[in-house]
Structure formats: C-alpha cells, structure tokens
Scaffold this motif. Structure first.
Motif, PDB file in Angstrom:
ATOM      1  N   ALA A 123       0.833  -1.206   0.000  1.00  0.00           N
ATOM      2  CA  ALA A 123       0.000   0.000   0.000  1.00  0.00           C
ATOM      3  C   ALA A 123       0.866   1.254   0.000  1.00  0.00           C
ATOM      4  O   ALA A 123       0.618   2.198  -0.753  1.00  0.00           O
ATOM      5  N   SER A 124       1.886   1.278   0.838  1.00  0.00           N
ATOM      6  CA  SER A 124       2.790   2.427   0.874  1.00  0.00           C
ATOM      7  C   SER A 124       3.575   2.539  -0.425  1.00  0.00           C
ATOM      8  O   SER A 124       3.822   3.646  -0.921  1.00  0.00           O
ATOM      9  N   LEU A 125       3.969   1.405  -0.991  1.00  0.00           N
ATOM     10  CA  LEU A 125       4.686   1.412  -2.270  1.00  0.00           C
ATOM     11  C   LEU A 125       3.841   2.053  -3.365  1.00  0.00           C
ATOM     12  O   LEU A 125       4.326   2.889  -4.139  1.00  0.00           O
ATOM     13  N   ALA A 126       2.588   1.654  -3.438  1.00  0.00           N
ATOM     14  CA  ALA A 126       1.706   2.171  -4.490  1.00  0.00           C
ATOM     15  C   ALA A 126       1.550   3.683  -4.367  1.00  0.00           C
ATOM     16  O   ALA A 126       1.518   4.403  -5.380  1.00  0.00           O
ATOM     17  N   ARG A 127       1.466   4.173  -3.128  1.00  0.00           N
ATOM     18  CA  ARG A 127       1.329   5.625  -2.922  1.00  0.00           C
ATOM     19  C   ARG A 127       2.615   6.368  -3.257  1.00  0.00           C
ATOM     20  O   ARG A 127       2.574   7.513  -3.719  1.00  0.00           O
ATOM     21  N   ALA A 128       3.751   5.722  -3.035  1.00  0.00           N
ATOM     22  CA  ALA A 128       5.042   6.411  -3.179  1.00  0.00           C
ATOM     23  C   ALA A 128       5.635   6.279  -4.568  1.00  0.00           C
ATOM     24  O   ALA A 128       6.697   6.844  -4.829  1.00  0.00           O
ATOM     25  N   TYR A 129       4.976   5.532  -5.473  1.00  0.00           N
ATOM     26  CA  TYR A 129       5.577   5.262  -6.780  1.00  0.00           C
ATOM     27  C   TYR A 129       4.740   5.857  -7.902  1.00  0.00           C
ATOM     28  O   TYR A 129       3.831   5.203  -8.428  1.00  0.00           O
ATOM     29  N   PRO A 130       5.038   7.106  -8.315  1.00  0.00           N
ATOM     30  CA  PRO A 130       4.313   7.707  -9.430  1.00  0.00           C
ATOM     31  C   PRO A 130       4.837   7.278 -10.793  1.00  0.00           C
ATOM     32  O   PRO A 130       4.230   7.594 -11.817  1.00  0.00           O
ATOM     33  N   GLY A 131       5.952   6.571 -10.824  1.00  0.00           N
ATOM     34  CA  GLY A 131       6.509   6.121 -12.089  1.00  0.00           C
ATOM     35  C   GLY A 131       8.011   5.976 -11.999  1.00  0.00           C
ATOM     36  O   GLY A 131       8.621   6.183 -10.949  1.00  0.00           O
ATOM     37  N   PRO A 132       8.670   5.619 -13.124  1.00  0.00           N
ATOM     38  CA  PRO A 132      10.097   5.281 -13.110  1.00  0.00           C
ATOM     39  C   PRO A 132      11.004   6.444 -12.741  1.00  0.00           C
ATOM     40  O   PRO A 132      10.659   7.613 -12.876  1.00  0.00           O
ATOM     41  N   LEU A 133      12.205   6.079 -12.303  1.00  0.00           N
ATOM     42  CA  LEU A 133      13.245   7.039 -11.950  1.00  0.00           C
ATOM     43  C   LEU A 133      13.804   7.686 -13.212  1.00  0.00           C
ATOM     44  O   LEU A 133      14.281   6.988 -14.114  1.00  0.00           O
ATOM     45  N   LEU A 134      13.751   9.031 -13.280  1.00  0.00           N
ATOM     46  CA  LEU A 134      14.330   9.812 -14.387  1.00  0.00           C
ATOM     47  C   LEU A 134      14.074   9.107 -15.726  1.00  0.00           C
ATOM     48  O   LEU A 134      14.999   8.602 -16.384  1.00  0.00           O
ATOM     49  N   LEU A 135      12.837   9.137 -16.124  1.00  0.00           N
ATOM     50  CA  LEU A 135      12.345   8.344 -17.256  1.00  0.00           C
ATOM     51  C   LEU A 135      13.135   8.554 -18.539  1.00  0.00           C
ATOM     52  O   LEU A 135      13.329   7.633 -19.322  1.00  0.00           O
ATOM     53  N   ARG A 136      13.615   9.783 -18.776  1.00  0.00           N
ATOM     54  CA  ARG A 136      14.309  10.063 -20.040  1.00  0.00           C
ATOM     55  C   ARG A 136      15.812   9.803 -19.975  1.00  0.00           C
ATOM     56  O   ARG A 136      16.507   9.953 -20.974  1.00  0.00           O
ATOM     57  N   SER A 137      16.317   9.393 -18.815  1.00  0.00           N
ATOM     58  CA  SER A 137      17.761   9.216 -18.666  1.00  0.00           C
ATOM     59  C   SER A 137      18.243   7.981 -19.434  1.00  0.00           C
ATOM     60  O   SER A 137      17.630   6.916 -19.375  1.00  0.00           O
ATOM     61  N   GLU A 138      19.374   8.137 -20.117  1.00  0.00           N
ATOM     62  CA  GLU A 138      20.022   7.011 -20.790  1.00  0.00           C
ATOM     63  C   GLU A 138      21.306   6.602 -20.077  1.00  0.00           C
ATOM     64  O   GLU A 138      22.077   5.796 -20.590  1.00  0.00           O
ATOM     65  N   SER A 139      21.551   7.177 -18.891  1.00  0.00           N
ATOM     66  CA  SER A 139      22.729   6.801 -18.108  1.00  0.00           C
ATOM     67  C   SER A 139      22.674   5.315 -17.772  1.00  0.00           C
ATOM     68  O   SER A 139      21.669   4.832 -17.252  1.00  0.00           O
ATOM     69  N   PRO A 140      23.742   4.542 -18.054  1.00  0.00           N
ATOM     70  CA  PRO A 140      23.714   3.093 -17.761  1.00  0.00           C
ATOM     71  C   PRO A 140      23.413   2.796 -16.304  1.00  0.00           C
ATOM     72  O   PRO A 140      22.641   1.890 -15.990  1.00  0.00           O
ATOM     73  N   GLU A 141      23.989   3.554 -15.378  1.00  0.00           N
ATOM     74  CA  GLU A 141      23.786   3.299 -13.952  1.00  0.00           C
ATOM     75  C   GLU A 141      22.356   3.615 -13.532  1.00  0.00           C
ATOM     76  O   GLU A 141      21.730   2.872 -12.774  1.00  0.00           O
ATOM     77  N   ILE A 142      21.823   4.733 -14.029  1.00  0.00           N
ATOM     78  CA  ILE A 142      20.465   5.114 -13.648  1.00  0.00           C
ATOM     79  C   ILE A 142      19.442   4.177 -14.302  1.00  0.00           C
ATOM     80  O   ILE A 142      18.427   3.829 -13.699  1.00  0.00           O
ATOM     81  N   ARG A 143      19.705   3.757 -15.522  1.00  0.00           N
ATOM     82  CA  ARG A 143      18.809   2.781 -16.167  1.00  0.00           C
ATOM     83  C   ARG A 143      18.753   1.493 -15.360  1.00  0.00           C
ATOM     84  O   ARG A 143      17.684   0.903 -15.178  1.00  0.00           O
TER      85      ARG A 143
END
Length: 478
Positions: A397-417
């Motif tokens: 329940a807390s996860l669903a509230r805290a997750y609006p979507g992926p981390l830095l969606l437009r990033s192509e950084s290998p580490e962030i991906r």
C-alpha cells in the motif's frame, strides 16, 4: 537412503503433492523442512503447475550488477572448489545474490540448455516466493544449507531436478548476500553434495572476513592520521572500528537508510546525537552541532520534470544535473569525475564535461557538493531512496502511494537505467504478489502500468460494476 526407502518416499511425496496442488488435506507429509517450505510457498500463491522462474533482471545490465556484487572477486574460488561437480555433464553450479537472483552459473552446455528451460539462468529469481520450494530459495529462507530432492520441489516441472544449496553471509554487514548451489538431474546429484556446498559457502565467508579485516586496517590507518579530530570510525555497514574504547556503543551502529544520506543526525544508544559523515570507504560519527545544514530534497520519480528543493528554494533541474545528483545520492562516499563520466556516458564519457556540469551545479547548491571526490555534504531526502526503504518493508500500500513512475524516465545513463529497471521490477513484483486492488490500480496509472497486461488482467476480475474493471478491460481491448 536406500533405493527401497527412496522409492517409498517418492510415492509419499507424489501423494502429498497432488493433495497440495488440489487444495486437499495431505494424506502424508514430507520431512519437516520441506513441509514448512511448501506451506510458505502455497501461502505466497505459488502455482504447482508453474513452468519457470521469473526473469527479474534486464540481461543487458547483468554485467554491471555482477561487477559490483561482493561475491564477484570470489567467483574463481567458488568455481574451483566445486569444479569436480560443475564439470559433470548433468550438473550445474549456480551463484545468486541474497534475494535468489542468479548472477553466475557454470556447467556443460547440455545441462545449461536444460537449465534454461526452467529459468536456472542469469537474471532469474529463485526465492521461495517466486518458484516455491527449491534448494536456493529454501536455503535463503531458512538460513542454512539444504538438499531438495526431486519431488520435494513444489513446482511439478522441477521434479526432474535435485539441488544442494547453502547461503553465504557477509561478516561485515551480517546479511545474507548470496547463495551457492549445485543442481542436477535427480539421479545424478547425491544428497551428500550438500556438505561440500556448505563447506564452499564457509570458505567464501572466510575470504570475505579476511578482506573485511584488510579494509578495516586501511581505514584505521587513515583515521589515525587525523591526529586528534573527534569522531568514531565506522565501516560502510556501520561496524565500529575505532574511536569507542569504552565499548558503550556496542559493535555496530544501525545506519538503516542513513548510509545513503550525508550529514544526517543519529541518536546513539548512549543518548548522544552525532552527525554521520563519509570518510574514505566508511563513515565518521562526529558530535552534532546545533546548526542544522539545509536539506536537499530530490523528486525524480514519475513523468514530471525532475526538481530539487534546497533549504527554502525550489529548483527545476536539467536532466543532466538531475542525473548527477541521483548518482551522488546513490554513492554517498563520492565519485571522481572519471567515475561520474562512466556512469553517465559509458566508455564514451569525457571527465572534462562532468567537471563543467559540477561547476554549474555548485553555483546553485554551493557547499552542498564537495570535491575530491565529488559528494553531497548535506542531508538528503529523495523519493527514490525512500522507495528503497519501502521495498525493504514489503508494504504494497505504501509502495503504491510512493511510486508515481520510473526514476528519471528520459535518462540514458547506464547506472540510472539499471537502478530504474530494478526499482520498477521490484515494485511491480511486490504489487502483483501482495497488492490490493487499490494498489494495482494506482500502479496502472503509471506510464509502465497503463499497458501492463498482467496488472490489467488482475483488475478485470473485480466486480463488473467496479469502474476500474471496465477501464482495465477497455485498455486490454485497445
């Protein structure tokens, strides 16, 4: 166990398995270890007719994950110790992380082709909540070496396999960080194999302890060179190395999520307040002053543009600046320009470009970013770091509230991906396994959840009058 006893046990297991698969009372039970494992697996919703372990890692990132895992330097030792078994045509050696995700395997091509069919391969997860009773998952669940024979597996497709596995505990953190396993066809793997696998795990733990003591000594020498600067020296995991001669704080300071944050205050067990600061490959606890440095708050999840709040000022961020701050938050001990460049651009990166970007960031954030190496020196609050804590708590329940979507969606950084894909996979798996309809519907509003077939299919099972069910069916038809 004699062949006659083994045959009788197999018949008992087949009867118990049929009863478990159909929800009937078991006419007879397998041994206690397996019975308890079946109970956990069935409670987790494992389908005995499942066909394979789930793939949870993007295989394009598996090399980076292996490189940073603490067992990576010990892989030659593990392979050499079990080479006589892994070299057998019908056996394969597996090494996983602490969550049962396969990182390495070794064996003949013929056995690995068979292993591929059930997901005994890199990137697949073998904990009990993913595939039910099995050597890897049950060893991790019980914290001790186990041998799982043929029909003792809950999933019927695994009945041609037997496996011996043992968990590996990191003496530094005290956490289970991996599992070593030898799997083979039921007739080729002797139950006594578990003794050799257990000895191999203990050998790995001994090597980890030696490396830990070497790191401690290097840290202690640097600490002693400070000459009079107050502070308690901690390892990266919170073990007290020096600076507490009375032993009042025990052997370890619980860091929790503080290890990801810089400049965070901790209340110690003796009631004093201390400031946590990165120091070389560990931390220093210093007496806390009354002046609280401003907090840097990062909002990097979802489809909204990345933003930061520093003190009382809200700041929109360019994608590149957001990527740099995310990487520094994920590496509290700091990164050199060369390391930042590699994490952002791969082999094509240029450290000169990174230095210029850091210069622009420091114009906005001032002393919040230190140099040599580059690191954050203020308290950090970040939505993606908070999400990590919620994943550890396993609270859908807390996860669903805290997750609006992926981390830095437009990033192509290998580490962030890699971080983005891992967060997405873990959130999705937790919600599918334990989430209520409200949690699944919240995930279905994210960019990846909108067209997630399995999530939408779950929502269609709601009452026909529930508008979420109608919306899910509409999306599936589209």
């Amino acid at each position: 166990m004699s062949y006659a006893h083994l045959d009788a046990y197999s018949r008992l297991l087949r009867g118990a398995h049929e009863a478990a698969a159909t929800g009937h009372a078991w006419p007879a039970s397998p041994r206690h270890l397996i019975k308890a494992s079946w109970r956990r697996s069935l409670d987790a919703g494992i389908d005995p007719e499942g066909k394979s372990a789930p793939l949870v890692y993007d295989l394009s990132h598996i090399r980076d994950i292996r490189r940073t895992h603490p067992l990576q330097p010990l892989l030659p030792l593990l392979a050499q110790t079990l080479s006589g078994l892994a070299g057998e045509t019908r056996q394969v050696m597996i090494v996983t992380d602490g969550d049962g995700r396969v990182l390495w395997r070794e064996g003949s091509h013929s056995i690995m082709r068979r292993a591929d069919q059930v997901g005994l391969a890199a990137g697949h997860q073998w904990n009990e909540t993913s595939v039910g009773t099995n050597g890897i998952g049950t060893a991790l669940a019980t914290g001790r070496p186990v041998h799982v024979y043929s029909e003792e597996h809950l999933m019927r497709v695994l009945h041609i396999w037997s496996c011996s596995a043992a968990p590996i505990t990191d003496p530094d953190s005290g956490r289970v960080i991996g599992c070593v396993d030898v799997s083979g066809t039921a007739s080729s793997l002797h139950p006594a194999t578990v003794a050799l696998v257990a000895a191999t795990a203990k050998l790995a733990e001994t090597q980890l302890a030696l490396r830990m003591h070497e790191r401690d000594e290097r840290l202690r020498r640097r600490y002693e060179a400070l000459r009079g600067r107050p502070g308690i020296l901690l390892s990266a995991t919170g073990r007290i190395i020096s600076g507490d001669p009375s032993g009042e704080l025990g052997t370890r300071v619980h860091l929790g999520e503080h290890a990801r944050f810089t400049g965070r205050r901790l209340i110690l067990r003796d009631g004093t307040v201390a400031l946590l600061e990165p120091f070389a490959d560990g931390f220093l606890l210093r007496p806390s002053s009354s002046a609280e440095p401003p907090t840097l708050t990062l909002s990097f999840l979802g489809e909204s543009p990345p933003s930061a709040t520093f003190g009382d000022h809200d700041r929109p961020l360019s994608l590149r600046h957001a990527e740099i701050l995310a990487l520094l938050a994920l590496h509290p001990h700091g990164l050199t320009a060369e390391q930042l460049s590699f994490h952002l651009y791969g082999d094509d990166g240029n450290p000169v470009t990174i230095r210029a970007e850091i210069h622009r960031l420091r114009a906005q954030l001032g002393d919040a970013i230190a140099a040599k190496p580059y690191r954050l020196t203020c308290p950090i609050e970040a939505d993606f770091l908070e999400l990590r804590g919620l994943l550890s708590a396993n609270d859908p329940a807390s996860l669903a509230r805290a997750y609006p979507g992926p981390l830095l969606l437009r990033s192509e950084s290998p580490e962030i991906r890699r971080e983005r894909d891992e967060l997405e996979a873990q959130v999705r798996a937790c919600l599918l396994r334990r989430g209520a309809p409200d949690d699944l519907w919240a995930y279905a509003q994210t960019c990846n959840g909108r067209d997630d077939y399995e999530v939408l299919e779950r929502l269609t099972t709601l009452s026909p009058t529930d508008p979420r069910s109608a919306a899910a069916r509409s999306r599936l038809l589209a």
